[in-house]
Design an enzyme around this catalytic site. Structure first.
Site, PDB file in Angstrom:
ATOM      1  N   GLU A   1      19.965 -23.167   8.940  1.00 41.92           N
ATOM      2  CA  GLU A   1      19.038 -22.136   9.433  1.00 41.92           C
ATOM      3  C   GLU A   1      17.619 -22.691   9.539  1.00 41.92           C
ATOM      4  O   GLU A   1      17.157 -23.388   8.636  1.00 41.92           O
ATOM      5  CB  GLU A   1      19.061 -20.955   8.458  1.00 41.92           C
ATOM      6  CG  GLU A   1      18.943 -19.615   9.130  1.00 41.92           C
ATOM      7  CD  GLU A   1      20.162 -19.292   9.991  1.00 41.92           C
ATOM      8  OE1 GLU A   1      20.099 -19.539  11.216  1.00 41.92           O
ATOM      9  OE2 GLU A   1      21.150 -18.799   9.444  1.00 41.92           O
ATOM     10  N   HIS A   2      16.971 -22.354  10.628  1.00 44.00           N
ATOM     11  CA  HIS A   2      15.624 -22.852  10.936  1.00 44.00           C
ATOM     12  C   HIS A   2      15.608 -24.382  10.995  1.00 44.00           C
ATOM     13  O   HIS A   2      14.621 -25.019  10.672  1.00 44.00           O
ATOM     14  CB  HIS A   2      14.587 -22.311   9.940  1.00 44.00           C
ATOM     15  CG  HIS A   2      14.329 -20.844  10.141  1.00 44.00           C
ATOM     16  ND1 HIS A   2      13.427 -20.373  11.075  1.00 44.00           N
ATOM     17  CD2 HIS A   2      14.879 -19.746   9.582  1.00 44.00           C
ATOM     18  CE1 HIS A   2      13.436 -19.046  11.061  1.00 44.00           C
ATOM     19  NE2 HIS A   2      14.305 -18.634  10.167  1.00 44.00           N
ATOM     20  N   THR A   3      16.727 -24.924  11.407  1.00 45.12           N
ATOM     21  CA  THR A   3      16.803 -26.367  11.632  1.00 45.12           C
ATOM     22  C   THR A   3      16.798 -26.701  13.120  1.00 45.12           C
ATOM     23  O   THR A   3      16.503 -27.834  13.499  1.00 45.12           O
ATOM     24  CB  THR A   3      18.099 -26.949  11.020  1.00 45.12           C
ATOM     25  OG1 THR A   3      19.202 -26.153  11.465  1.00 45.12           O
ATOM     26  CG2 THR A   3      18.060 -26.943   9.507  1.00 45.12           C
ATOM     27  N   ASP A   4      17.133 -25.716  13.971  1.00 45.87           N
ATOM     28  CA  ASP A   4      17.380 -26.082  15.385  1.00 45.87           C
ATOM     29  C   ASP A   4      16.103 -26.476  16.127  1.00 45.87           C
ATOM     30  O   ASP A   4      16.167 -27.284  17.049  1.00 45.87           O
ATOM     31  CB  ASP A   4      18.175 -25.003  16.142  1.00 45.87           C
ATOM     32  CG  ASP A   4      17.471 -23.678  16.303  1.00 45.87           C
ATOM     33  OD1 ASP A   4      16.435 -23.447  15.649  1.00 45.87           O
ATOM     34  OD2 ASP A   4      17.962 -22.852  17.101  1.00 45.87           O
TER      35      ASP A   4
ATOM     36  N   SER B   1      22.201 -12.252  17.673  1.00 46.32           N
ATOM     37  CA  SER B   1      22.027 -12.884  18.990  1.00 46.32           C
ATOM     38  C   SER B   1      22.489 -12.032  20.165  1.00 46.32           C
ATOM     39  O   SER B   1      23.119 -12.522  21.103  1.00 46.32           O
ATOM     40  CB  SER B   1      22.733 -14.248  19.037  1.00 46.32           C
ATOM     41  OG  SER B   1      22.111 -15.119  18.155  1.00 46.32           O
ATOM     42  N   SER B   2      22.120 -10.766  20.120  1.00 47.89           N
ATOM     43  CA  SER B   2      22.420  -9.918  21.283  1.00 47.89           C
ATOM     44  C   SER B   2      21.644 -10.404  22.509  1.00 47.89           C
ATOM     45  O   SER B   2      22.132 -10.298  23.635  1.00 47.89           O
ATOM     46  CB  SER B   2      22.088  -8.453  20.987  1.00 47.89           C
ATOM     47  OG  SER B   2      20.725  -8.306  20.681  1.00 47.89           O
ATOM     48  N   SER B   3      20.457 -10.973  22.308  1.00 47.64           N
ATOM     49  CA  SER B   3      19.667 -11.473  23.446  1.00 47.64           C
ATOM     50  C   SER B   3      20.334 -12.682  24.085  1.00 47.64           C
ATOM     51  O   SER B   3      20.428 -12.771  25.307  1.00 47.64           O
ATOM     52  CB  SER B   3      18.260 -11.883  23.021  1.00 47.64           C
ATOM     53  OG  SER B   3      17.666 -10.897  22.257  1.00 47.64           O
TER      54      SER B   3
ATOM     55  N   GLU C   1      14.358 -17.703  27.736  1.00 48.54           N
ATOM     56  CA  GLU C   1      13.815 -16.987  26.575  1.00 48.54           C
ATOM     57  C   GLU C   1      12.455 -17.548  26.159  1.00 48.54           C
ATOM     58  O   GLU C   1      11.528 -16.814  25.850  1.00 48.54           O
ATOM     59  CB  GLU C   1      14.818 -17.039  25.411  1.00 48.54           C
ATOM     60  CG  GLU C   1      14.362 -16.172  24.238  1.00 48.54           C
ATOM     61  CD  GLU C   1      15.497 -15.571  23.442  1.00 48.54           C
ATOM     62  OE1 GLU C   1      16.649 -15.580  23.887  1.00 48.54           O
ATOM     63  OE2 GLU C   1      15.206 -15.065  22.335  1.00 48.54           O
TER      64      GLU C   1
ATOM     65  N   ASP D   1      21.369 -20.227  19.365  1.00 46.22           N
ATOM     66  CA  ASP D   1      22.047 -18.982  19.735  1.00 46.22           C
ATOM     67  C   ASP D   1      22.690 -19.092  21.113  1.00 46.22           C
ATOM     68  O   ASP D   1      23.820 -18.649  21.334  1.00 46.22           O
ATOM     69  CB  ASP D   1      21.055 -17.811  19.715  1.00 46.22           C
ATOM     70  CG  ASP D   1      20.370 -17.675  18.371  1.00 46.22           C
ATOM     71  OD1 ASP D   1      20.867 -18.261  17.390  1.00 46.22           O
ATOM     72  OD2 ASP D   1      19.329 -16.992  18.302  1.00 46.22           O
TER      73      ASP D   1
HETATM   74  C1  GLA Z   1      16.795 -17.360  15.601  1.00 44.16           C
HETATM   75  C2  GLA Z   1      16.505 -18.329  16.746  1.00 44.16           C
HETATM   76  C3  GLA Z   1      17.339 -19.592  16.592  1.00 44.16           C
HETATM   77  C4  GLA Z   1      17.176 -20.195  15.202  1.00 44.16           C
HETATM   78  C5  GLA Z   1      17.373 -19.128  14.121  1.00 44.16           C
HETATM   79  C6  GLA Z   1      17.080 -19.657  12.763  1.00 44.16           C
HETATM   80  O1  GLA Z   1      18.110 -16.906  15.683  1.00 44.16           O
HETATM   81  O2  GLA Z   1      16.798 -17.726  17.991  1.00 44.16           O
HETATM   82  O3  GLA Z   1      16.969 -20.527  17.597  1.00 44.16           O
HETATM   83  O4  GLA Z   1      15.939 -20.821  15.069  1.00 44.16           O
HETATM   84  O5  GLA Z   1      16.567 -17.994  14.363  1.00 44.16           O
HETATM   85  O6  GLA Z   1      18.013 -20.622  12.398  1.00 44.16           O
END
Ligand code: GLA
Length: 383
Positions: free
Chosen positions: A28-31, A125-127, A159, A171
């Site tokens: 998480e928060h790595t992408d 991730s509905s968006s 986005e 996502d």
């Molecule tokens: C949201 C963002 C993703 C990712 C996560 C955290 O879902 O859309 O790109 O950064 O937060 O992992």
């Protein structure tokens, strides 16, 4: 979904496509730090019925939104204008059309009707599902021949640059590239990927999603702030991204950072290690053993990265206290959903315990359901 398109546009659609929401198992928060993620697609999807138009007009309609049909001319689409600036749901599909055309792809007009079963504002991730559904429908209708990875890149561009949300690519990649029965092990630096078998039922396990139904208003600004903090951390360490900091060098790296950046960097570097640990366990067939890895990820997001909230912490703590194997918030945080790994026989008891904990704390009842890894975006039927 039947008849929605006909009721709105007075004709039958040329086809129906679907793109799923996701949960992220770990990473998480790595992408946006070139790191590793491991999402899986939910069975809940955004479905779009679609037909081409030959007059350069895009019409958008959603069963979930009040306000009828949004109509824009393709040549009027810009991040500053035509739906780009209104921030409503229509900016997402409009942004995808804009991104496809910006990439030089020959996309004409279209009528689109959306119906989604992905809970909105729940960190699922509905968006991205809305974007990817739009892209695969137009890809098919206009014969663009896009690969799934390219679909994800274009949707992320929509986005970032049209809607104005500074998200990473996880996502969109999850919605476009996941396959049923698998988690997607993804290196976000070069988008290399591996489908990892994730058959929980065969191992007597279940993955629960706890949608806290909380959306914290500070979410968007705080996401951008964390992202900027990570970039500042990388700059201070003289690397392009935090992906380049090996775990062995973390203590020395932390010594060189000021107190504000230290916890952010620690989270990202240790989170990449947790993805590596999880993949080793999954490859060894020891899925149950990833529980503590998930819980350690939650602690890091809560204490170091500062993106959890009381309701997410309660979901995780009450699930673990009731015998879950592990749990963590999933997605961006500041509300949204948690995931809980449980032995199948404990699933009901753990769900009840979470429900009770929420009631006792005076929180709104959470929505709890099972995540069974579903398929990525696909065509549902010809018409
Ligand atoms: C949201 C963002 C993703 C990712 C996560 C955290 O879902 O859309 O790109 O950064 O937060 O992992």
């Amino acid at each position: 979904m039947t008849g929605g398109f006909r009721a709105v546009y007075g004709r039958d659609p040329e086809g129906v496509w679907a793109a799923p929401g996701r949960v992220n198992l770990i990473g998480e928060h790595t992408d946006y730090n070139d790191g590793f993620v491991m999402p899986l697609a939910l069975p809940q999807t955004c479905r779009v019925e679609a037909s081409r138009r030959d007059d350069g007009v895009l019409r958008l309609h959603s069963s979930a939104a009040a306000g009828g049909v949004t109509e824009v001319r393709l040549d009027g689409l810009s991040p500053q204008g035509a739906t780009g600036d209104r921030g409503g749901w229509a900016a997402y599909p409009a942004g995808v059309v804009w991104a496809l055309r910006e990439a030089g792809l020959q996309v004409g007009g279209a009528d689109l009707h959306f119906e989604s079963s992905v809970p909105t504002g729940a960190g699922l991730s509905s968006s991205a599902a809305l974007e990817v559904a739009t892209a695969v429908a137009l890809d098919d209708l206009y014969g663009l021949g896009l690969r799934a990875t390219r679909v994800a890149e274009l949707c992320r561009r929509a986005e970032n640059d049209f809607v104005g949300v500074p998200c990473g690519i996880m996502d969109q990649m999850a919605s476009a590239c996941c396959t049923a029965g698998h988690a997607l092990y993804l290196d976000t630096r070069d988008l290399t990927q591996r489908q990892v078998p994730f058959d929980l039922a065969a191992q007597g396990l279940r993955l629960l999603v706890v949608d806290t139904r909380v959306k914290h208003a500070l979410g968007d600004g705080a996401y951008a702030e964390r992202r900027a903090g990570c970039e500042a951390g990388a700059a201070a360490l003289g690397v392009r991204t935090l992906r380049e900091v090996p775990i062995e060098e973390l203590p020395a790296a932390l010594d060189r950072l000021d107190a504000r950046l230290r916890p952010l960097v620690r989270h990202v570097v240790t989170e990449n290690e947790r993805v590596a640990a999880a993949i080793r366990l999954l490859d060894a067939g020891e899925t149950h053993a990833i529980g503590p890895v998930l819980s350690a990820g939650h602690a890091s997001l809560r204490d170091d990265f500062g993106v959890s909230c009381a309701e997410l912490d309660l979901a995780v703590d009450s699930a673990n206290a009731a015998g879950a194997l592990g749990a963590r918030m999933t997605g961006g945080g500041f509300g949204g959903s948690a995931i809980v790994l449980v032995r199948a026989e404990a699933a009901d008891e753990v769900s009840k315990a979470v429900d009770h904990a929420f009631a006792a704390a005076g929180h709104r009842a959470p929505r709890i359901f099972e995540a069974v890894p579903g398929a990525g975006a696909h065509r549902v039927r010809a018409s």
